[in-house]
Design a protein around this motif. Structure first.
Motif, PDB file in Angstrom:
ATOM      1  N   THR A  96      -2.110  -3.734  -6.234  1.00 48.42           N
ATOM      2  CA  THR A  96      -2.166  -3.500  -4.789  1.00 48.42           C
ATOM      3  C   THR A  96      -3.611  -3.470  -4.301  1.00 48.42           C
ATOM      4  OG1 THR A  96      -0.090  -2.272  -4.804  1.00 48.42           O
ATOM      5  CG2 THR A  96      -1.573  -1.853  -2.955  1.00 48.42           C
ATOM      6  N   GLU A  97      -4.437  -2.751  -5.005  1.00 42.77           N
ATOM      7  CA  GLU A  97      -5.842  -2.644  -4.617  1.00 42.77           C
ATOM      8  C   GLU A  97      -6.524  -4.015  -4.644  1.00 42.77           C
ATOM      9  OE1 GLU A  97      -8.670  -0.271  -7.107  1.00 42.77           O
ATOM     10  OE2 GLU A  97      -8.427   1.094  -5.402  1.00 42.77           O
ATOM     11  N   ASP A 134      -2.976   8.062  -3.246  1.00 44.02           N
ATOM     12  CA  ASP A 134      -3.387   8.162  -4.646  1.00 44.02           C
ATOM     13  C   ASP A 134      -4.654   8.974  -4.866  1.00 44.02           C
ATOM     14  OD1 ASP A 134      -1.253   6.471  -5.148  1.00 44.02           O
ATOM     15  OD2 ASP A 134      -2.496   4.677  -5.214  1.00 44.02           O
ATOM     16  N   ILE A 152      -4.058   3.849   0.369  1.00 42.12           N
ATOM     17  CA  ILE A 152      -4.230   4.055  -1.074  1.00 42.12           C
ATOM     18  C   ILE A 152      -5.036   5.339  -1.315  1.00 42.12           C
ATOM     19  CG2 ILE A 152      -5.347   3.153  -3.156  1.00 42.12           C
ATOM     20  CD1 ILE A 152      -4.573   0.308  -2.062  1.00 42.12           C
ATOM     21  N   GLU A 177       4.237  -0.067  -3.461  1.00 41.22           N
ATOM     22  CA  GLU A 177       4.104  -0.781  -4.741  1.00 41.22           C
ATOM     23  C   GLU A 177       3.645   0.162  -5.854  1.00 41.22           C
ATOM     24  OE1 GLU A 177       3.965  -3.125  -7.842  1.00 41.22           O
ATOM     25  OE2 GLU A 177       4.789  -3.896  -5.959  1.00 41.22           O
ATOM     26  N   ALA A 233       0.832  -1.209   0.000  1.00 36.40           N
ATOM     27  CA  ALA A 233       0.000   0.000   0.000  1.00 36.40           C
ATOM     28  C   ALA A 233       0.867   1.260   0.000  1.00 36.40           C
ATOM     29  CB  ALA A 233      -0.936   0.010   1.197  1.00 36.40           C
ATOM     30  N   ARG A 245      -0.558   0.081  -8.672  1.00 34.75           N
ATOM     31  CA  ARG A 245      -1.627   0.379  -7.712  1.00 34.75           C
ATOM     32  C   ARG A 245      -2.865  -0.483  -7.941  1.00 34.75           C
ATOM     33  NH1 ARG A 245       0.809   1.747  -3.718  1.00 34.75           N
ATOM     34  NH2 ARG A 245      -0.733   3.139  -2.863  1.00 34.75           N
ATOM     35  N   ASP A 246      -3.136  -0.876  -9.182  1.00 36.56           N
ATOM     36  CA  ASP A 246      -4.280  -1.754  -9.432  1.00 36.56           C
ATOM     37  C   ASP A 246      -4.058  -3.117  -8.783  1.00 36.56           C
ATOM     38  OD1 ASP A 246      -5.699   0.163 -10.887  1.00 36.56           O
ATOM     39  OD2 ASP A 246      -4.750  -0.419 -12.769  1.00 36.56           O
TER      40      ASP A 246
END
Length: 153
Positions: free
Chosen positions: A80-81, A110, A106, A74, A71, A77-78
């Motif tokens: 990670t989510e 972001d 996140i 990385e 979180a 981000r997709d």
């Protein structure tokens, strides 16, 4: 590691996962108002391959640290989510909490939020073990995105 927004320190106790805390000046206040110090370790970046290995580990502490690491660090981000969403369903409350906190990270980093987590947050806010932590995450999500708190009720 310090939050670039508020200056709080994000860390995990070395002695186990008594709690993951945002700790100002490395201090924790217990219910009796007594200050005590805990040894903390930084949450370092991991390669995605190392993170994948760690997330399949049976040691909940390793999974928790890995969720927080991805979180915070990385670049994908997709991915990670998706990992955070997956671990929201875990049977271990500590791992669920790490996923909840990671989703808040996140949102903070972001400025994005995946509405797929809303049903989980609605359920977990009723859980006495998770409700305070879920509310903290909701507060962060609302602060750093355009999401209104009422959507979680």
């Amino acid at each position: 590691m310090r939050c670039y927004c508020c200056g709080y320190r994000f860390a995990v106790p070395k002695s186990g996962i008594a709690g993951i805390a945002r700790v100002p000046k490395e201090r924790v206040v217990d219910k009796g108002e007594t200050l005590f110090f805990i040894d903390y370790e930084e949450i370092d970046a991991l390669s995605q391959e190392e993170a994948k290995r760690n997330l399949s580990n049976e040691d909940s502490r390793i999974v928790v640290i890995t969720l927080l690491s991805i979180a915070l660090h990385e670049p994908d981000r997709d991915w990670t989510e998706k990992q955070c969403l997956k671990y929201l369903k875990h049977s271990n409350d500590r791992i669920k909490y790490a996923a909840i906190l990671s989703i808040a990270h996140i949102a903070r980093i972001d400025r994005r939020f995946n509405k797929c987590v809303i049903p989980f947050f609605r359920e977990y806010i009723k859980n006495p073990e998770l409700s305070g932590r879920v509310q903290d995450a909701i507060d962060d999500i609302c602060m750093f995105t355009d999401i209104e708190e009422s959507i979680f009720r």
